[in-house]
Design a protein around this motif. Sequence first.
Motif, PDB file in Angstrom:
ATOM      1  N   ASP A 191      34.592  39.855  48.190  1.00  0.00           N
ATOM      2  CA  ASP A 191      33.431  39.089  48.653  1.00  0.00           C
ATOM      3  C   ASP A 191      33.498  38.852  50.156  1.00  0.00           C
ATOM      4  O   ASP A 191      33.693  37.716  50.616  1.00  0.00           O
ATOM      5  CB  ASP A 191      33.357  37.757  47.903  1.00  0.00           C
ATOM      6  CG  ASP A 191      32.045  37.003  48.159  1.00  0.00           C
ATOM      7  OD1 ASP A 191      31.161  37.564  48.838  1.00  0.00           O
ATOM      8  OD2 ASP A 191      31.918  35.861  47.682  1.00  0.00           O
ATOM      9  N   ALA A 221      37.731  44.408  40.312  1.00  0.00           N
ATOM     10  CA  ALA A 221      36.489  43.816  40.815  1.00  0.00           C
ATOM     11  C   ALA A 221      35.727  44.812  41.689  1.00  0.00           C
ATOM     12  O   ALA A 221      34.496  44.922  41.586  1.00  0.00           O
ATOM     13  CB  ALA A 221      36.802  42.550  41.608  1.00  0.00           C
ATOM     14  N   LEU A 224      34.153  47.301  39.385  1.00  0.00           N
ATOM     15  CA  LEU A 224      33.013  46.723  38.684  1.00  0.00           C
ATOM     16  C   LEU A 224      31.812  46.559  39.597  1.00  0.00           C
ATOM     17  O   LEU A 224      30.661  46.651  39.160  1.00  0.00           O
ATOM     18  CB  LEU A 224      33.400  45.368  38.078  1.00  0.00           C
ATOM     19  CG  LEU A 224      34.370  45.417  36.893  1.00  0.00           C
ATOM     20  CD1 LEU A 224      34.894  44.027  36.574  1.00  0.00           C
ATOM     21  CD2 LEU A 224      33.695  46.031  35.668  1.00  0.00           C
ATOM     22  N   ARG A 225      32.066  46.335  40.876  1.00  0.00           N
ATOM     23  CA  ARG A 225      30.976  46.212  41.843  1.00  0.00           C
ATOM     24  C   ARG A 225      30.480  47.570  42.341  1.00  0.00           C
ATOM     25  O   ARG A 225      29.581  47.636  43.185  1.00  0.00           O
ATOM     26  CB  ARG A 225      31.415  45.352  43.034  1.00  0.00           C
ATOM     27  CG  ARG A 225      31.783  43.907  42.660  1.00  0.00           C
ATOM     28  CD  ARG A 225      31.687  42.967  43.868  1.00  0.00           C
ATOM     29  NE  ARG A 225      30.292  42.747  44.234  1.00  0.00           N
ATOM     30  CZ  ARG A 225      29.888  42.198  45.381  1.00  0.00           C
ATOM     31  NH1 ARG A 225      30.787  41.814  46.281  1.00  0.00           N
ATOM     32  NH2 ARG A 225      28.606  42.031  45.642  1.00  0.00           N
ATOM     33  N   GLY A 260      35.348  40.561  35.309  1.00  0.00           N
ATOM     34  CA  GLY A 260      33.891  40.603  35.348  1.00  0.00           C
ATOM     35  C   GLY A 260      33.255  39.240  35.185  1.00  0.00           C
ATOM     36  O   GLY A 260      32.239  38.928  35.827  1.00  0.00           O
ATOM     37  N   LEU A 275      33.426  37.447  38.473  1.00  0.00           N
ATOM     38  CA  LEU A 275      32.407  37.973  39.390  1.00  0.00           C
ATOM     39  C   LEU A 275      31.030  37.427  39.056  1.00  0.00           C
ATOM     40  O   LEU A 275      30.276  37.028  39.951  1.00  0.00           O
ATOM     41  CB  LEU A 275      32.403  39.499  39.329  1.00  0.00           C
ATOM     42  CG  LEU A 275      33.633  40.230  39.839  1.00  0.00           C
ATOM     43  CD1 LEU A 275      33.479  41.731  39.616  1.00  0.00           C
ATOM     44  CD2 LEU A 275      33.864  39.959  41.322  1.00  0.00           C
ATOM     45  N   ALA A 276      30.713  37.404  37.773  1.00  0.00           N
ATOM     46  CA  ALA A 276      29.395  36.916  37.358  1.00  0.00           C
ATOM     47  C   ALA A 276      29.234  35.449  37.721  1.00  0.00           C
ATOM     48  O   ALA A 276      28.174  35.018  38.223  1.00  0.00           O
ATOM     49  CB  ALA A 276      29.210  37.131  35.859  1.00  0.00           C
ATOM     50  N   LEU A 308      27.759  39.877  40.353  1.00  0.00           N
ATOM     51  CA  LEU A 308      27.380  40.964  39.443  1.00  0.00           C
ATOM     52  C   LEU A 308      25.922  40.810  39.044  1.00  0.00           C
ATOM     53  O   LEU A 308      25.467  39.682  38.846  1.00  0.00           O
ATOM     54  CB  LEU A 308      28.253  40.954  38.191  1.00  0.00           C
ATOM     55  CG  LEU A 308      29.633  41.625  38.255  1.00  0.00           C
ATOM     56  CD1 LEU A 308      30.274  41.628  36.885  1.00  0.00           C
ATOM     57  CD2 LEU A 308      29.556  43.037  38.807  1.00  0.00           C
TER      58      LEU A 308
END
Length: 308
Positions: free
Chosen positions: A217, A271, A274-275, A299, A302-303, A308
Amino acid sequence: MTFPVPLTGVVPPVCTPLTPEREVDVPSLLRLVDHLVEGGVHGLFLLGSTSEAAFLTDRQRRQVVSAVVGHVGGQLPVIAGAIDMTTPRVLDHVTAVTAAGAQAVVVTAPFYTRTHPAEIVHHYRRLAAVSAVPVIAYDIPMAVHTKLPADLVLELAADGVLAGLKDSSGDLGAFREVVTGARAHAGFSVLTGSELIVDSALALGADGCVPGLGNVDPHGYVRLYRLCRAGDWAGARAEQERLCALFGLVGVGDPARMGGGSSALGAFKAALRLRGIIDCPVTAEPQVPLSGEETEKVGKFLAAAGLL
């Protein structure tokens, strides 16, 4: 570009994406760099702990620096770790990463053997005498089993041997001592390596941060830095607390079968996968990979953080 003095802002330690065969995945690495640059970071730190530098061969280390330096084309500063056990080995790394285009080198105290403070001083003075680029000390006693004393760091800063400190010691009192003392040494950078106390470090007077979670991030850490610099401490606290919650992803790994490093680095890479930023979340051997269930937990973090 000219190396900025002092180095300030958000300078993430860039993850090193690997292929399933554990070679450097250059296309994924460059997508990650683009992701960080687009996020507004102020510099890139290659070959640090989050980069898995300790696991990379000398060839892979050179490959990482050459690829990134060639890709960013001077848009922002690129610094590189020259991390090894002894002064002669570090000197070789300094030569290699400088030839590959790094604008500063980041160096720990020697390790494996027990090292006296006088030997650490000699180590840094020897490196600075040879290096064509600034030398930044890296205080990470968890890895090298030596804490860099504040008075030693400030002595080397006063003599122009060190251009800065990246502090991953977890000792906020000693960190404050360096920040306070560094005000007498124009151009000396003090950067925190902690993801969790960036707002506090900047309030103390630190110049910036080197957050591993910044890979995942970067926008959040850049936003946090800007809020602090604007004096919006309430906004900064809220953003820091969001990032602290996100940092919980480093604990998804089962401690019965893996160490904290495998869990944290595996989570960062999961992460990023997943991104959609890197192709493969594999970590270097002998680190233990995350399971599918552990990746699902990443995940969820992240959500919850809106990523996400």
